[in-house]
Design an enzyme around this catalytic site. Sequence first.
Site, mmCIF file in Angstrom:
data_model
loop_
_atom_site.group_PDB
_atom_site.id
_atom_site.type_symbol
_atom_site.label_atom_id
_atom_site.label_comp_id
_atom_site.label_asym_id
_atom_site.label_seq_id
_atom_site.Cartn_x
_atom_site.Cartn_y
_atom_site.Cartn_z
ATOM 1 N N HIS A 104 0.841 -1.199 0.000
ATOM 2 C CA HIS A 104 0.000 0.000 0.000
ATOM 3 C C HIS A 104 0.872 1.243 0.000
ATOM 4 O O HIS A 104 1.815 1.374 0.792
ATOM 5 C CB HIS A 104 -0.919 0.016 1.215
ATOM 6 N N SER A 105 0.566 2.183 -0.888
ATOM 7 C CA SER A 105 1.263 3.460 -0.999
ATOM 8 C C SER A 105 2.759 3.212 -1.191
ATOM 9 O O SER A 105 3.153 2.563 -2.165
ATOM 10 C CB SER A 105 0.953 4.318 0.227
ATOM 11 N N MET A 106 3.624 3.707 -0.310
ATOM 12 C CA MET A 106 5.045 3.427 -0.461
ATOM 13 C C MET A 106 5.301 1.935 -0.589
ATOM 14 O O MET A 106 6.208 1.492 -1.313
ATOM 15 C CB MET A 106 5.832 3.979 0.727
ATOM 16 N N SER A 108 3.778 -0.243 -2.208
ATOM 17 C CA SER A 108 3.647 -0.770 -3.565
ATOM 18 C C SER A 108 4.969 -0.645 -4.313
ATOM 19 O O SER A 108 5.341 -1.536 -5.085
ATOM 20 C CB SER A 108 2.521 -0.044 -4.314
ATOM 21 N N SER A 132 -1.415 -0.834 -4.274
ATOM 22 C CA SER A 132 -2.521 -0.061 -3.705
ATOM 23 C C SER A 132 -2.114 1.382 -3.447
ATOM 24 O O SER A 132 -1.066 1.656 -2.850
ATOM 25 C CB SER A 132 -2.971 -0.715 -2.395
#
Length: 278
Positions: A104-106, A108, A132
């Site tokens: 998720h976010s970083m 990914s 994500s």
Amino acid sequence: MSAPFPPHVPARPARADSPWTRRWNEGPATRLTLVCLPHAGGSAGFYRPWAALMPPEVELVAIQYPGREDRLGDPGSADMGELVTAVADAVQPLLDRPYALFGHSMGSAVAWELAHELGRRGAPGPRRLFASGRAAPGTAVTGQLHRQDDDALCAELGRLGGTSREILDDPGLRSLILTAVRHDYRIIETHRPEGRPPLSCPIHVLTGSADPELGPERCRSRAGGWADLTTARTEVRAFPGDHFYLTPRRREVVAAVLRRLDPSLATGGGARTWPSTP
């Protein structure tokens, strides 16, 4: 379409514990591993509620970055390369069965780098990569927030959602959170991905409908850039919510992930209950 996951796996060697990994639900029926990478400032505990939703066939492994929760005293990684090398060292012993990556976010970007690092080592590649809340490495917009003051970081956390005002108003908690956030923002904001051949696994892009980082409109353009990073299929799924849509939509997100891993996993009704999970 990837090959189905084998119903049985051979006896596995003992797995060494690592400060980088948290494992909550391995059992005799496990035949697939889901490795989850947290967001900037996040911890392995972000994914712990997912364990209650996992069927017996899936082991949930979350990565614990240094400098948070029970790793407060551990020094942080100097850059993305050092971080990914350490994560690869920790997860490689766990890859004796099919696995997928979720970031998720970083996380990914870390997941994408991890897939390439494991491939460089000759390890099997992930069956699927779930990206994500962030555009693809090399296309995501970055800034210099890690160089700004605490008020600027707090404003960014408020923009993204997911961090309560009460936590940021507590001086002790605020200091702990902002230290981790600043460290991780430095890693992701200084990340300059190298050109690499595309992956061969499907990439599933997940986002919140009101996510200021990766809204559905941006996803329509080559799936936020992720479609260029694999030779396999790329799929986009938007959920109601902001950047942290995963929390209120936890059951839907986990069900979607399981369905893409293997349709039988989302219909077996094997998930356990975990009372009072936040």
